[in-house]
Design a protein around this motif. Structure first.
Motif, PDB file in Angstrom:
ATOM      1  N   UNK A 187       0.844  -1.195   0.000  1.00  0.00           N
ATOM      2  CA  UNK A 187       0.000   0.000   0.000  1.00  0.00           C
ATOM      3  C   UNK A 187       0.877   1.242   0.000  1.00  0.00           C
ATOM      4  N   UNK A 188       0.518   2.191  -0.834  1.00  0.00           N
ATOM      5  CA  UNK A 188       1.277   3.433  -0.880  1.00  0.00           C
ATOM      6  C   UNK A 188       1.148   4.180   0.438  1.00  0.00           C
ATOM      7  N   UNK A 189       2.176   4.921   0.797  1.00  0.00           N
ATOM      8  CA  UNK A 189       2.215   5.579   2.095  1.00  0.00           C
ATOM      9  C   UNK A 189       1.027   6.519   2.295  1.00  0.00           C
ATOM     10  N   UNK A 190       0.696   7.267   1.250  1.00  0.00           N
ATOM     11  CA  UNK A 190      -0.417   8.206   1.371  1.00  0.00           C
ATOM     12  C   UNK A 190      -1.707   7.464   1.648  1.00  0.00           C
ATOM     13  N   UNK A 191      -1.850   6.246   1.075  1.00  0.00           N
ATOM     14  CA  UNK A 191      -3.063   5.493   1.284  1.00  0.00           C
ATOM     15  C   UNK A 191      -3.057   4.756   2.612  1.00  0.00           C
ATOM     16  N   UNK A 192      -1.873   4.437   3.146  1.00  0.00           N
ATOM     17  CA  UNK A 192      -1.808   3.905   4.501  1.00  0.00           C
ATOM     18  C   UNK A 192      -2.335   4.937   5.480  1.00  0.00           C
ATOM     19  N   UNK A 193      -2.005   6.209   5.238  1.00  0.00           N
ATOM     20  CA  UNK A 193      -2.525   7.280   6.074  1.00  0.00           C
ATOM     21  C   UNK A 193      -4.038   7.398   5.900  1.00  0.00           C
ATOM     22  N   UNK A 194      -4.475   7.212   4.655  1.00  0.00           N
ATOM     23  CA  UNK A 194      -5.910   7.271   4.389  1.00  0.00           C
ATOM     24  C   UNK A 194      -6.648   6.165   5.138  1.00  0.00           C
ATOM     25  N   UNK A 195      -6.078   4.928   5.123  1.00  0.00           N
ATOM     26  CA  UNK A 195      -6.707   3.819   5.833  1.00  0.00           C
ATOM     27  C   UNK A 195      -6.715   4.067   7.327  1.00  0.00           C
ATOM     28  N   UNK A 196      -5.631   4.618   7.843  1.00  0.00           N
ATOM     29  CA  UNK A 196      -5.569   4.959   9.267  1.00  0.00           C
ATOM     30  C   UNK A 196      -6.647   5.987   9.605  1.00  0.00           C
ATOM     31  N   UNK A 197      -6.834   6.919   8.689  1.00  0.00           N
ATOM     32  CA  UNK A 197      -7.842   7.952   8.876  1.00  0.00           C
ATOM     33  C   UNK A 197      -9.241   7.330   8.937  1.00  0.00           C
ATOM     34  N   UNK A 198      -9.529   6.402   8.019  1.00  0.00           N
ATOM     35  CA  UNK A 198     -10.840   5.734   8.020  1.00  0.00           C
ATOM     36  C   UNK A 198     -11.035   4.904   9.279  1.00  0.00           C
ATOM     37  N   UNK A 199      -9.966   4.267   9.748  1.00  0.00           N
ATOM     38  CA  UNK A 199     -10.075   3.496  10.985  1.00  0.00           C
ATOM     39  C   UNK A 199     -10.452   4.392  12.156  1.00  0.00           C
ATOM     40  N   UNK A 200      -9.944   5.620  12.143  1.00  0.00           N
ATOM     41  CA  UNK A 200     -10.316   6.570  13.200  1.00  0.00           C
ATOM     42  C   UNK A 200     -11.806   6.919  13.128  1.00  0.00           C
ATOM     43  N   UNK A 201     -12.326   7.010  11.907  1.00  0.00           N
ATOM     44  CA  UNK A 201     -13.750   7.301  11.747  1.00  0.00           C
ATOM     45  C   UNK A 201     -14.594   6.138  12.254  1.00  0.00           C
ATOM     46  N   UNK A 203      -9.273  17.863  19.889  1.00  0.00           N
ATOM     47  CA  UNK A 203      -8.614  17.306  18.713  1.00  0.00           C
ATOM     48  C   UNK A 203      -9.499  16.293  17.983  1.00  0.00           C
ATOM     49  N   UNK A 204     -10.509  15.750  18.680  1.00  0.00           N
ATOM     50  CA  UNK A 204     -11.366  14.721  18.086  1.00  0.00           C
ATOM     51  C   UNK A 204     -12.672  15.282  17.533  1.00  0.00           C
ATOM     52  N   UNK A 205     -12.910  16.574  17.731  1.00  0.00           N
ATOM     53  CA  UNK A 205     -14.163  17.159  17.250  1.00  0.00           C
ATOM     54  C   UNK A 205     -14.285  17.049  15.724  1.00  0.00           C
ATOM     55  N   UNK A 206     -13.144  17.130  15.046  1.00  0.00           N
ATOM     56  CA  UNK A 206     -13.165  17.013  13.584  1.00  0.00           C
ATOM     57  C   UNK A 206     -13.657  15.640  13.146  1.00  0.00           C
ATOM     58  N   UNK A 207     -13.299  14.590  13.905  1.00  0.00           N
ATOM     59  CA  UNK A 207     -13.774  13.250  13.586  1.00  0.00           C
ATOM     60  C   UNK A 207     -15.287  13.160  13.740  1.00  0.00           C
ATOM     61  N   UNK A 208     -15.818  13.763  14.798  1.00  0.00           N
ATOM     62  CA  UNK A 208     -17.274  13.784  14.993  1.00  0.00           C
ATOM     63  C   UNK A 208     -17.963  14.480  13.824  1.00  0.00           C
ATOM     64  N   UNK A 209     -17.376  15.575  13.395  1.00  0.00           N
ATOM     65  CA  UNK A 209     -17.953  16.351  12.301  1.00  0.00           C
ATOM     66  C   UNK A 209     -17.947  15.529  11.007  1.00  0.00           C
ATOM     67  N   UNK A 210     -16.849  14.851  10.743  1.00  0.00           N
ATOM     68  CA  UNK A 210     -16.734  14.062   9.520  1.00  0.00           C
ATOM     69  C   UNK A 210     -17.626  12.828   9.548  1.00  0.00           C
ATOM     70  N   UNK A 211     -18.044  12.418  10.733  1.00  0.00           N
ATOM     71  CA  UNK A 211     -18.981  11.297  10.857  1.00  0.00           C
ATOM     72  C   UNK A 211     -20.434  11.773  10.812  1.00  0.00           C
ATOM     73  N   UNK A 212     -20.630  13.071  10.603  1.00  0.00           N
ATOM     74  CA  UNK A 212     -21.990  13.600  10.498  1.00  0.00           C
ATOM     75  C   UNK A 212     -22.708  13.735  11.811  1.00  0.00           C
TER      76      UNK A 212
END
Length: 564
Positions: free
Chosen positions: A99-113, A170-179
């Motif tokens: 997996x490309x590094x940028x997409x590893x970060x993307x997957x990590x980001x989705x896991x946080x969601x 720091x986690x408010x952005x995650x709440x926002x992105x989860x609608x």
């Protein structure tokens, strides 16, 4: 091809993996000539029409049309997404997915969601346990504790920060992105307040969104759903799908309109129910359901709104209605929905209605003829004309022919001439032009690209497909050992992938030497066509204004070549 995984890795992986080893543990296969055959796992059949080609590393069903590589097979059979299917094959091959590094970060980001939605779900569940009035409300609606646990039902407190206060800045952005947040006057607050909360799960059972039902009857809106997010696309998801797939052993699924309908039916032992998420039934919904069940029963309220919703579902279903699938329409008594009906009458009475559901054919005829007086000649002519727009949406097959015959019978207008025209069109569609023949050949055996002369100018020919043929040649030049299945993966996200899959079957009866011979004949034919095209081009220019000396020499050479 998915951007997160390099193309060359996919090519190499599919070169290492034998599709037979992927399919055989899941489908009973028997040797059939140079290929293998078995009963298709994607539709019901009694005679094997499912084939697996080791030469092409490709599977195809001549019954339902499903086809593709080992990756496609795992995606369809196991319900995996592209990346997970590749990971499974890579594990089988003993290699690691780069997996490309940028997409590893993307997957990590989705896991946080996902982690955020799961945490919020637990908070809602705890808040329900601490709220006796809401628990009493659920009991009055006939929902017990075990059902609440199964569906992870919870409660959102009547507070502006019942959820947001549980997450740091720091986690408010995650709440926002989860609608889960709303905004007004530069302030953020909980989107869901004083509502019964229904987590919405994806096909793997992960929470991706929420539906909130008002507890107070005067609270508006009655239902509030999460907005579209990175995790949630409501036109593609169905409430309760993961549970229906897990718990139901029935050969059909019931599509209802509300969360409480699914919950009530499940509690009464009817576990093969799903609901759309505040939207009309989409083609993605129907395609998803048909992957698991051969029969879909749409259940609607008996009022005018239910009738309109049913007609929309009918129009959406027509292009997907293959001969091996069944769709039926169930209308409950007026002022009843599945929730109220099953609680009042019980599951046996509800299932009696299911067993008497209208076949799509009957509902289609009723819809077409609504408002028409079939006792008059004018009405019969009107029926004949109105039916055209509906019937042309049906896939070619036995059901479409039967419906055409039925409309002809009712209207008294013969469809023989239309059928003759249809037959001619089908005949023409199976007669491939030279460019489509070329594409079919190099898809079947990619190394045939090496037999195509570099100076063969496809753009001179009056056929489409030059762009895609050039792309196939480019891919094969970059990876000469590529097989058919890996080649097709490069076009997974293109608009013409289904056409390419069909072309893969055109030369399936030929062996390697026969393909090479066919290719040689076709290249010779294409060279003749391009030579004629160049000659015509030069002659036209000669008539209009004359040719330069080099062009005259070229014309003479082309004419000499054509004579030979």
């Amino acid at each position: 091809m998915a951007a997160s995984i390099p193309n060359d890795f996919i090519d190499e992986l599919l070169n290492r993996i034998d599709i037979y080893d992927v399919v055989a543990p899941r489908v009973s296969l028997k040797k059939a000539g140079k290929d293998y055959a078995g009963l298709c796992p994607f539709h019901n059949e009694n005679t094997p029409s499912f084939t697996v080609s080791q030469q092409k590393q490709f599977f195809h069903c001549f019954g339902c049309g499903q086809s593709g590589s080992a990756i496609s097979f795992l995606m369809e059979f196991e319900g995996l997404d592209f990346v997970d299917a590749v990971k499974d094959l890579a594990e089988q091959a003993g290699v690691e997915v780069p997996l490309k590094q940028v997409n590893k970060q993307h997957q990590h980001d989705r896991n946080n969601l996902y982690a955020t939605t799961e945490k919020v779900t637990r908070i809602y569940q705890q808040q329900l346990k601490n709220n006796s009035p809401v628990i009493d409300y659920l009991k009055n609606r006939g929902v017990d504790g075990q059902t609440c646990k199964t569906f992870q039902i919870g409660y959102a407190e009547d507070r502006w920060d019942g959820i947001s206060k549980r997450f740091d800045v720091a986690q408010q952005n995650l709440l926002d992105r989860c609608g889960l947040l709303s905004h007004s006057n530069h302030k953020s607050y909980d989107k869901f307040r004083n509502r019964l909360m229904f987590p919405i799960h994806d096909r793997r059972g992960r929470v991706i969104a929420f539906g909130g039902r008002a507890v107070d009857e005067d609270q508006q809106p009655k239902y509030l759903n999460s907005p579209e997010t990175d995790l949630f696309h409501k036109g593609q998801e169905l409430y309760g799908y993961h549970l229906a797939r897990k718990h139901s052993k029935d050969d059909y699924v019931i599509v209802v309109e509300g969360y409480m309908d699914v919950v009530a039916l499940h509690q009464h032992g009817i576990k093969n129910a799903v609901a759309t998420l505040g939207t009309a039934t989409s083609s993605q919904h129907i395609s998803l359901l048909f992957k698991t069940w051969p029969k879909v029963v749409f259940c609607f309220d008996g009022d005018r709104a239910g009738q309109k919703a049913a007609e929309k579902a009918l129009l959406t279903a027509l292009p997907l209605y293959l001969d091996d699938k069944i769709i039926e329409f169930l209308f409950l008594p007026e002022d009843q929905d599945p929730d109220s009906y099953v609680n009042q009458q019980g599951s046996d009475k509800f299932l009696q209605h299911v067993n008497k559901a209208q076949p799509l054919s009957q509902f289609l005829l009723e819809t077409i003829s609504r408002g028409i007086d079939l006792q008059t000649l004018d009405g019969k002519a009107q029926l004949h004309e109105r039916a055209k727009d509906y019937l042309k949406q049906l896939p070619t097959g036995a059901f479409r022919q039967i419906m055409q015959d039925k409309v002809a019978q009712i209207s008294g207008i013969t469809m023989q001439s239309r059928q003759r025209m249809t037959n001619r069109q089908q005949s023409n569609s199976t007669h491939l032009n030279p460019m489509r023949r070329l594409l079919a050949l190099i898809l079947n055996k990619p190394d045939l690209c090496e037999q195509i002369p570099e100076d063969l100018e496809f753009n001179l020919l009056p056929y489409k497909g030059t762009e895609i043929i050039n792309k196939v040649i480019e891919i094969q030049a970059g990876y000469p050992q590529i097989n058919s299945a890996a080649l097709l993966e490069h076009f997974r996200d293109s608009n013409y992938v289904s056409n390419l899959n069909r072309l893969m079957t055109v030369y399936g009866h030929m062996d390697t030497s026969e393909l090479a011979s066919e290719m040689a004949d076709l290249v010779e034919h294409l060279e003749q066509l391009t030579t004629s095209a160049k000659i015509n081009q030069l002659r036209e220019k000669q008539m209009q204004g004359g040719l330069t000396d080099p062009e005259k020499q070229q014309l003479v050479a082309l004419l000499t070549k054509k004579i030979k």
